[in-house]
Design a protein around this motif. Structure first.
Motif, short mmCIF file in Angstrom:
data_model
loop_
_atom_site.label_atom_id
_atom_site.label_comp_id
_atom_site.label_asym_id
_atom_site.label_seq_id
_atom_site.Cartn_x
_atom_site.Cartn_y
_atom_site.Cartn_z
N GLU A 110 33.19 36.49 43.19
CA GLU A 110 33.15 37.92 42.89
C GLU A 110 34.36 38.57 43.53
O GLU A 110 34.69 38.27 44.67
CB GLU A 110 31.88 38.56 43.48
CG GLU A 110 30.57 37.86 43.15
CD GLU A 110 30.08 38.15 41.75
OE1 GLU A 110 30.48 39.20 41.20
OE2 GLU A 110 29.31 37.34 41.20
N GLY A 165 34.83 38.61 32.40
CA GLY A 165 34.57 39.81 31.62
C GLY A 165 35.64 40.00 30.55
O GLY A 165 35.35 39.98 29.35
N SER A 166 36.88 40.15 30.97
CA SER A 166 37.96 40.49 30.03
C SER A 166 38.54 39.26 29.34
O SER A 166 39.19 39.37 28.31
CB SER A 166 39.09 41.21 30.78
OG SER A 166 39.77 40.29 31.63
N ASP A 173 39.05 35.70 34.27
CA ASP A 173 38.18 36.86 34.42
C ASP A 173 37.10 36.74 33.33
O ASP A 173 37.40 36.84 32.14
CB ASP A 173 39.01 38.14 34.24
CG ASP A 173 38.17 39.39 34.48
OD1 ASP A 173 36.96 39.37 34.17
OD2 ASP A 173 38.73 40.39 34.95
N GLY A 227 35.50 42.47 43.70
CA GLY A 227 35.22 43.83 43.28
C GLY A 227 34.19 43.80 42.16
O GLY A 227 33.15 43.17 42.29
N SER A 228 34.52 44.41 41.03
CA SER A 228 33.57 44.43 39.92
C SER A 228 33.79 43.23 39.00
O SER A 228 33.10 43.09 37.99
CB SER A 228 33.75 45.73 39.14
OG SER A 228 35.09 45.80 38.66
N ARG A 229 34.78 42.40 39.34
CA ARG A 229 35.10 41.30 38.44
C ARG A 229 34.44 39.99 38.87
O ARG A 229 34.27 39.73 40.05
CB ARG A 229 36.62 41.07 38.42
CG ARG A 229 37.37 42.28 37.90
CD ARG A 229 38.70 41.89 37.40
NE ARG A 229 39.70 41.82 38.46
CZ ARG A 229 41.01 41.68 38.21
NH1 ARG A 229 41.43 41.56 36.97
NH2 ARG A 229 41.86 41.64 39.19
N ARG A 230 34.06 39.19 37.87
CA ARG A 230 33.61 37.83 38.16
C ARG A 230 34.71 36.90 37.69
O ARG A 230 35.08 36.90 36.52
CB ARG A 230 32.31 37.53 37.42
CG ARG A 230 31.08 37.58 38.32
CD ARG A 230 29.84 37.18 37.54
NE ARG A 230 29.63 35.75 37.60
CZ ARG A 230 29.22 35.00 36.56
NH1 ARG A 230 29.02 35.55 35.40
NH2 ARG A 230 29.03 33.71 36.70
#
Lengths: 113, 232
Positions: free
Chosen positions: B65, B26-27, B24, B67-70
């Motif tokens: 992609e 982002g996280s 992920d 949802g909101s995650r890449r």
């Protein structure tokens, strides 16, 4: 005869080196090309492993951005936070280091725990 | 990356099992996907898992992609294979060059004087007859096959198996005349025109190669051209 670890995509086995360095007790960070646009020199999945002295194996470009990536790898070793770095044509990007070939790449940098 | 993930990833790669590392972006959370199972600290959403499995199946590394995650899906498939029939002089150049390019190389030659560890220290050798060896090696769509013996007894049985397999590349050394005769023999043996059209013969790109190493470069150039054609 030594059995080399099988690898794909024709690169050095960066992960094997990262694991070996870690086993020796060195601090290690890993950088991976995650997105490319245009004529970037190394495909997605290309990797670079860095130890705490700045020694490295592998590549994430043709040599244009390795210096900046190594610096971020050393910082990630210290603070433990991952980073997502954008490199592109110098004057369009916040990063001072650009790719001479005109491509753009995004590089994920993480500490190996 | 957690040590546990790196260890499991390396285990899978050593055992030549297909595996994908999902990150992920982002996280920073990571998970390994192997045989439909997920190992790691990220409970991947079902659609992310499905996307990652598709990437693994297609042998494709990249971002998806969800949802909101890449998510970055890093596919680690076992190395592509090169099967060389004929432990001849050209093979001595072709095998190490192909290894450098990341191929797992197997050389098939039942003639014991040719296929020796001393001549080929770093590749897998098989002294089975080519048809048996080829059936056992079972070329898949990530396999290239090159015959180098010029000897119909050895080349033809190997080609017969290779042309009916999903191998992405089949090449056969020999002049235009040798190749025309080869096509006649194989046609008489029951191979179809569509199957015969798959043979790259005379083998390799035309770069005016003369020495064994130059011929190896021309063969590997052609294998690369075919392999990367779809990726463009």
């Amino acid at each position: 005869m030594t059995e080399a670890l099988p690898f794909d995509s024709g690169s050095d086995d960066v992960l094997a080196t990262a694991a070996a360095w870690k086993a020796e007790g060195r601090k290690v960070a890993l950088a991976t090309v995650v997105t490319t646009w245009g004529s970037s020199p190394r495909p997605e999945g290309s990797q670079l492993a860095i130890d705490e002295t700045g020694a490295f194996v592998g590549s994430v470009s043709g040599g244009c951005i390795e210096g900046a990536v190594i610096k971020e790898g050393l910082a990630a070793m210290k603070d433990g936070r991952h980073r997502l770095l954008d490199f592109g044509v110098s004057d369009e990007q916040a990063w001072e280091v650009g790719l001479a070939c005109g491509g753009k790449v995004q590089v994920f940098v993480e500490r190996v725990e | 990356m957690k040590a546990e993930i790196l260890d499991k990833l390396q285990d899978a790669r050593r055992a030549r099992r297909p595996v994908a590392l999902v990150t992920d972006l982002g996280s920073g959370a990571q998970a390994l996907l192997e045989s439909g199972r997920v190992i790691g600290d990220d409970a991947l959403a079902a659609d992310a898992l499905a996307a990652a499995m598709k990437m693994l199946d297609r042998d494709e590394t990249g971002t998806v992609e969800a949802g909101s995650r890449r998510l970055f899906v890093h596919v680690h498939n076992p190395p592509s294979r090169l099967i060389i029939v004929g432990a001849v002089h050209i093979a001595q150049a072709l095998a190490p060059m192909a290894s450098l390019m990341g191929y797992a190389v197997t050389i098939v030659d039942p003639r014991r004087a040719f296929a020796t560890d001393a001549r080929f220290p770093t590749v897998t050798l098989s002294d089975d007859w080519p048809d048996e060896a080829m059936q056992r090696l079972d070329p898949d769509r990530r396999t290239a096959v090159v015959t180098l013996t010029h000897d119909p007894k050895l080349d033809d049985p190997a080609l017969t198996v290779a042309l009916r397999s999903p191998a992405f590349y089949v090449g056969s050394l020999g002049s235009k005349r040798t190749h025309a005769k080869r096509l006649e023999r194989l046609r008489a043996a029951g191979l179809t025109d569509a199957e015969l059209a798959r043979i790259h013969g005379p083998v390799g790109l035309n770069i005016n190669a003369i020495s064994p190493a130059e011929i190896a470069v021309s063969i590997l150039g052609q294998i690369t051209e075919v392999r990367r054609r779809d990726a463009k």
